[in-house]
Motif scaffolding. Structure first.
Motif, PDB file in Angstrom:
ATOM      1  N   GLY A   9     -12.412  17.441  16.668  1.00 37.26           N
ATOM      2  CA  GLY A   9     -11.333  16.667  16.072  1.00 37.26           C
ATOM      3  C   GLY A   9     -11.733  16.106  14.720  1.00 37.26           C
ATOM      4  N   GLY A  10     -10.760  15.497  14.038  1.00 40.52           N
ATOM      5  CA  GLY A  10     -11.046  14.901  12.744  1.00 40.52           C
ATOM      6  C   GLY A  10      -9.799  14.694  11.923  1.00 40.52           C
ATOM      7  N   LEU A  11     -10.014  14.422  10.652  1.00 40.36           N
ATOM      8  CA  LEU A  11      -8.926  14.209   9.695  1.00 40.36           C
ATOM      9  C   LEU A  11      -8.716  15.480   8.889  1.00 40.36           C
ATOM     10  CD1 LEU A  11      -6.944  12.373   8.113  1.00 40.36           C
ATOM     11  CD2 LEU A  11      -8.909  11.705   6.690  1.00 40.36           C
ATOM     12  N   VAL A  12      -7.479  15.918   8.791  1.00 38.71           N
ATOM     13  CA  VAL A  12      -7.158  17.137   8.053  1.00 38.71           C
ATOM     14  C   VAL A  12      -5.841  16.936   7.327  1.00 38.71           C
ATOM     15  CG1 VAL A  12      -5.983  18.192  10.019  1.00 38.71           C
ATOM     16  CG2 VAL A  12      -6.975  19.652   8.238  1.00 38.71           C
ATOM     17  N   GLN A  13      -5.697  17.601   6.186  1.00 39.71           N
ATOM     18  CA  GLN A  13      -4.459  17.508   5.429  1.00 39.71           C
ATOM     19  C   GLN A  13      -3.373  18.385   6.052  1.00 39.71           C
ATOM     20  OE1 GLN A  13      -5.372  18.475   1.345  1.00 39.71           O
ATOM     21  NE2 GLN A  13      -6.098  16.401   0.911  1.00 39.71           N
ATOM     22  N   PRO A  14      -2.128  18.047   5.834  1.00 43.37           N
ATOM     23  CA  PRO A  14      -1.033  18.916   6.321  1.00 43.37           C
ATOM     24  C   PRO A  14      -1.227  20.349   5.827  1.00 43.37           C
ATOM     25  CG  PRO A  14      -0.152  16.835   5.554  1.00 43.37           C
ATOM     26  CD  PRO A  14      -1.609  16.827   5.185  1.00 43.37           C
ATOM     27  N   GLY A  15      -1.003  21.283   6.743  1.00 43.77           N
ATOM     28  CA  GLY A  15      -1.212  22.683   6.431  1.00 43.77           C
ATOM     29  C   GLY A  15      -2.609  23.181   6.744  1.00 43.77           C
ATOM     30  N   GLY A  16      -3.501  22.275   7.061  1.00 42.26           N
ATOM     31  CA  GLY A  16      -4.881  22.641   7.360  1.00 42.26           C
ATOM     32  C   GLY A  16      -5.073  23.111   8.785  1.00 42.26           C
ATOM     33  N   SER A  17      -6.338  23.372   9.121  1.00 42.88           N
ATOM     34  CA  SER A  17      -6.688  23.914  10.438  1.00 42.88           C
ATOM     35  C   SER A  17      -7.840  23.135  11.052  1.00 42.88           C
ATOM     36  CB  SER A  17      -7.095  25.386  10.327  1.00 42.88           C
ATOM     37  OG  SER A  17      -6.043  26.183   9.855  1.00 42.88           O
ATOM     38  N   LEU A  18      -7.857  23.111  12.364  1.00 39.81           N
ATOM     39  CA  LEU A  18      -8.966  22.575  13.133  1.00 39.81           C
ATOM     40  C   LEU A  18      -9.137  23.432  14.375  1.00 39.81           C
ATOM     41  CD1 LEU A  18      -8.439  18.686  13.149  1.00 39.81           C
ATOM     42  CD2 LEU A  18     -10.296  19.923  12.029  1.00 39.81           C
ATOM     43  N   ARG A  19     -10.365  23.454  14.881  1.00 40.39           N
ATOM     44  CA  ARG A  19     -10.639  24.146  16.132  1.00 40.39           C
ATOM     45  C   ARG A  19     -11.297  23.172  17.095  1.00 40.39           C
ATOM     46  NH1 ARG A  19     -14.976  28.719  17.921  1.00 40.39           N
ATOM     47  NH2 ARG A  19     -13.642  29.933  19.335  1.00 40.39           N
ATOM     48  N   LEU A  20     -10.624  22.915  18.208  1.00 40.67           N
ATOM     49  CA  LEU A  20     -11.168  22.044  19.242  1.00 40.67           C
ATOM     50  C   LEU A  20     -11.910  22.876  20.285  1.00 40.67           C
ATOM     51  CD1 LEU A  20      -8.139  19.648  19.877  1.00 40.67           C
ATOM     52  CD2 LEU A  20      -9.916  19.500  18.131  1.00 40.67           C
ATOM     53  N   SER A  21     -12.977  22.292  20.822  1.00 42.94           N
ATOM     54  CA  SER A  21     -13.738  22.921  21.896  1.00 42.94           C
ATOM     55  C   SER A  21     -13.879  21.941  23.050  1.00 42.94           C
ATOM     56  CB  SER A  21     -15.136  23.329  21.416  1.00 42.94           C
ATOM     57  OG  SER A  21     -15.072  24.237  20.344  1.00 42.94           O
ATOM     58  N   CYS A  22     -13.961  22.482  24.252  1.00 47.60           N
ATOM     59  CA  CYS A  22     -14.172  21.661  25.437  1.00 47.60           C
ATOM     60  C   CYS A  22     -15.086  22.429  26.383  1.00 47.60           C
ATOM     61  CB  CYS A  22     -12.848  21.343  26.114  1.00 47.60           C
ATOM     62  SG  CYS A  22     -13.017  20.539  27.727  1.00 47.60           S
ATOM     63  N   VAL A  23     -16.199  21.807  26.728  1.00 45.70           N
ATOM     64  CA  VAL A  23     -17.173  22.425  27.622  1.00 45.70           C
ATOM     65  C   VAL A  23     -17.220  21.663  28.937  1.00 45.70           C
ATOM     66  CG1 VAL A  23     -19.560  23.113  27.936  1.00 45.70           C
ATOM     67  CG2 VAL A  23     -18.553  23.152  25.651  1.00 45.70           C
TER      68      VAL A  23
END
Length: 121
Positions: A9-23
């Motif tokens: 998670g984190g802060l991202v600008q509109p139109g940006g991307s993030l990848r969440l992981s869960c183990v």
């Protein structure tokens, strides 16, 4: 004991991307369905995406075409790739998994601690 730990998670600008992981780790015999939920301030927790052990996936209409869920069964890990993020995607994202700790037993529901995603310019 079973633990689900989210990251990405984190802060991202509109139109940006993030990848969440869960183990998922700990005393695990089998993992059934895995899913991502999210909860925005003042709103109820909502289902975002699900993934079965056979790779069958589904996403909410609000994120269809932008979010993709995938999983690595060997690593007991589920991912959420989020593209074209919008401010309304801002929420705490939670991982959920149906886990059997030993056999024969039953599947129980486990939750991660949540990871904050903030979409803002």
């Amino acid at each position: 004991q079973v633990q689900l730990v989210e990251s990405g998670g984190g802060l991202v600008q509109p139109g940006g991307s993030l990848r969440l992981s869960c183990v998922a780790s700990g005393s695990i015999f089998s993992v059934n369905n895995m899913a991502w939920y999210r909860q925005a301030p003042g709103k109820e927790r909502e289902l975002v995406a699900t993934a079965s052990t056979r790779g069958i996936t589904d996403v909410a209409d609000s994120v269809k075409g932008r979010f993709t869920i995938s999983r690595d069964n060997a690593q007991n890990t589920v991912y959420l790739q989020m593209n074209s993020l919008k401010p309304e995607d801002t929420a705490v994202y939670y991982c959920n998994a149906q886990i059997m700790q030993y056999s024969p037993s039953y599947y129980d529901s486990y939750w991660g601690q949540g990871t904050q995603v903030t979409v803002s310019s």
